[in-house]
Design an enzyme around this catalytic site. Structure first.
Site, PDB file in Angstrom:
ATOM      1  NE  ARG A 117      -3.588   0.121   2.588  1.00  0.00           N
ATOM      2  CZ  ARG A 117      -4.019  -0.492   3.687  1.00  0.00           C
ATOM      3  NH1 ARG A 117      -3.556  -0.144   4.872  1.00  0.00           N
ATOM      4  NH2 ARG A 117      -4.891  -1.472   3.601  1.00  0.00           N
ATOM      5  NE  ARG A 123      -7.808  -1.331  15.639  1.00  0.00           N
ATOM      6  CZ  ARG A 123      -9.000  -1.899  15.491  1.00  0.00           C
ATOM      7  NH1 ARG A 123      -9.786  -2.065  16.547  1.00  0.00           N
ATOM      8  NH2 ARG A 123      -9.416  -2.318  14.316  1.00  0.00           N
ATOM      9  CE  LYS A 124      -9.564   2.091   9.928  1.00  0.00           C
ATOM     10  NZ  LYS A 124     -10.034   1.556   8.659  1.00  0.00           N
ATOM     11  N   GLY A 157     -16.542  -6.610   1.977  1.00  0.00           N
ATOM     12  CA  GLY A 157     -16.534  -8.059   2.155  1.00  0.00           C
ATOM     13  C   GLY A 157     -16.660  -8.543   3.577  1.00  0.00           C
ATOM     14  CB  CYS A 182     -12.063  -1.845   3.439  1.00  0.00           C
ATOM     15  SG  CYS A 182     -11.015  -2.462   4.781  1.00  0.00           S
ATOM     16  N   GLY A 183     -15.026  -0.970   2.314  1.00  0.00           N
ATOM     17  CA  GLY A 183     -15.836  -0.446   1.218  1.00  0.00           C
ATOM     18  C   GLY A 183     -16.847   0.595   1.656  1.00  0.00           C
TER      19      GLY A 183
END
Length: 513
Positions: A73, A187-188, A437, A442-443
């Protein structure tokens, strides 16, 4: 810069989960000095934690679905790329033949697939020479800084976000050398800068929104956006306004409070929004003020309009110049696609490409003569200027082809359903249909007018297999909403039918005759 482990009293006083213990034992940035060694010994001989966890600090993701074939990434602040950078990415992907591909992400970024560990040192060198980086692009780090995809060319622009997204990225990553101050977060962390009133970015942990205060341009601060298995909510105003040269200082204060006090025992509760809700929004603002100093109240900022469509030929704010918004179905590109896009950007525009959060591209700097030439280019047979309304609004995560978390094959199923529904239905306007998914979303399923989240479901024969939970009602703009669950456990084989029913009953679609 010296890379060190972040140790503070919080770690000594609180219980740490297994991942936190691994991060405390060795900062992920420290594997940077070992990448040459890893390339020589091979992934099979690496320490498991270095392989599956710490390599993510350099954007390199171990994929159990494709052992030995990694995902890399990148970091692309504001989603701005040159034709040369696109060609470098294309040449990296091309090396891996059928195993190589490139996805545009929902953070105006690129993910490369099929990468071999033995090539990583050379790839990182080539990326660096091209002005690209993968540093701190994964796991508990600050992710790619997003902004207005039309920055600098937007007729409705309040501020050009590019200088600010670059400044914030350089601050968070120490000019892409690695910044240990932010390499061990709970976390992120997602950062975004809005450039116009329809830049919808409230799914981020912090958003800088441009607004004047007594005739002076600055940024209001919105915090706490989250999309996750545990919680989905948009950011809210912190009631803070800062001058442009203060954005890094206020960001540092906000992150440090969470970094040093956020949850590190129960990973599912580690996100920034959960910390905010736990201590209280007003209490958090008070703590920021104690560390930062006197805060200027927000004069009042809103996201006025729904996000514009970028598709087609559109006028730039520069007289006589245009940009072309081009649809990339579910964001997936081959090496050949990348090379052709780079060629088109040079042949018709100024050699610059923009990535959008809905996984499409923009070519900038076209003259009126070049616009007509572009319209005849065979590239547009693959990537149209005017996609049909369902395909246009379709966004998809990677899916279980590559991702071990995904429960469904989102990209292929999304492509098939969009194509068939566009052939069968008339739809009054573009509808955002977000496929993800798994519950990690993430989508961005809960942002979509229709959201589909991968799960398990029994088919008509009672056999358990791929399925989706459907949400409806997600919106962006003046009064944004998070989607609400409409149906659960829809078998993947029935998802097109379910979508068709909802598009007709809820969104005004009609059958084509």
């Amino acid at each position: 810069m010296t890379i060190k482990n972040q140790v503070n009293p919080y770690f000594a006083e609180k219980k740490l989960n297994k991942i936190e213990k691994s991060k405390l034992e060795k900062d992920g940035l420290l594997v940077g000095s070992e990448i040459e060694k890893f390339a020589k010994i091979g992934w099979e001989n690496m320490d498991e934690t270095d392989l599956k966890l710490r390599l993510k600090w350099y954007g390199m993701f171990w994929r159990p679905k494709t052992p030995g074939k990694f995902m890399l990434r990148l970091r692309i602040p504001n989603g701005v790329l040159t034709s040369n950078q696109i060609r470098v990415v294309a040449s990296i992907v091309e090396r891996y033949g059928e195993n190589g591909s490139c996805d545009i992400t929902t953070r105006q970024n690129l993910q490369l697939r099929g990468i071999l560990l033995c090539d990583l040192p050379e790839i990182l060198r080539r990326l660096r020479e091209a002005g690209l980086s993968s540093i701190q692009s994964g796991f508990d780090n600050p992710r790619n800084v997003t902004g207005n995809p039309l920055a600098g060319i937007d007729p409705n622009e309040i501020v050009d976000t590019r200088p600010y997204t670059t400044k914030l990225q350089n601050f968070l990553t120490n000019n892409c050398e690695g910044n240990s101050e932010y390499s061990n977060l709970p976390r992120k962390w997602n950062t975004a800068v809005a450039g116009s009133k329809d830049n919808f970015l409230l799914h981020n942990d912090i958003v800088f929104h441009p607004v004047e205060n007594n005739g002076v341009m600055g940024f209001s601060i919105w915090i706490g956006g989250i999309l996750s298995p545990q919680m989905n909510a948009y950011a809210f105003p912190m009631n803070v306004w800062v001058l442009p040269d203060e954005i890094c200082n206020i960001l540092d204060t906000v992150i440090r409070l969470w970094r040093d006090n956020g949850e590190r025992e129960k990973r599912t509760k580690g996100r920034f929004r959960m910390y905010l809700d736990e201590i209280g929004h007003e209490e958090f603002r008070s703590q920021v003020e104690k560390l930062y100093g006197t805060l200027t109240p927000d004069p009042g900022s809103i996201f006025e309009n729904s996000p514009r469509s970028h598709f087609g030929i559109n006028q730039q704010k520069q007289a006589g110049l245009y940009f072309a918004g081009i649809h990339v179905p579910v964001g997936r590109l081959t090496a050949e696609d990348l090379q052709d896009i780079a060629t088109a950007s040079l042949k018709y525009g100024n050699g610059e490409i923009r990535l959008t959060e809905d996984q499409n591209i923009i070519i900038t700097g076209l003259t009126s003569e070049k616009v007509e030439e572009l319209k005849t280019d065979t590239l547009l047979q693959r990537f149209p200027l005017a996609p049909s309304n369902i395909s246009a609004g379709t966004v998809s995560c990677t899916g279980n082809t590559y991702c071990s978390f995904a429960l469904t094959n989102t990209k292929d199923q999304a492509l098939k359903a969009a194509k068939e529904l566009d052939e069968e239905l008339n739809l009054p306007e573009e509808i955002k249909v977000h496929w993800t998914g798994c519950p990690n979303t993430c989508g961005q399923a809960y942002m979509g007018a229709i959201g589909l989240t991968g799960t398990k479901a029994k088919n008509a024969e009672g056999v358990m297999g791929e399925g989706y939970t459907m949400t409806i009602g997600g919106s962006q703009g003046r009064n944004p909403t998070i989607g609400q669950i409409y149906r659960k456990a829809i078998p993947a084989a029935e998802i097109k039918t379910a979508l068709k029913e909802v598009l007709i009953s809820k969104f005004g679609a009609t059958e084509k005759k």
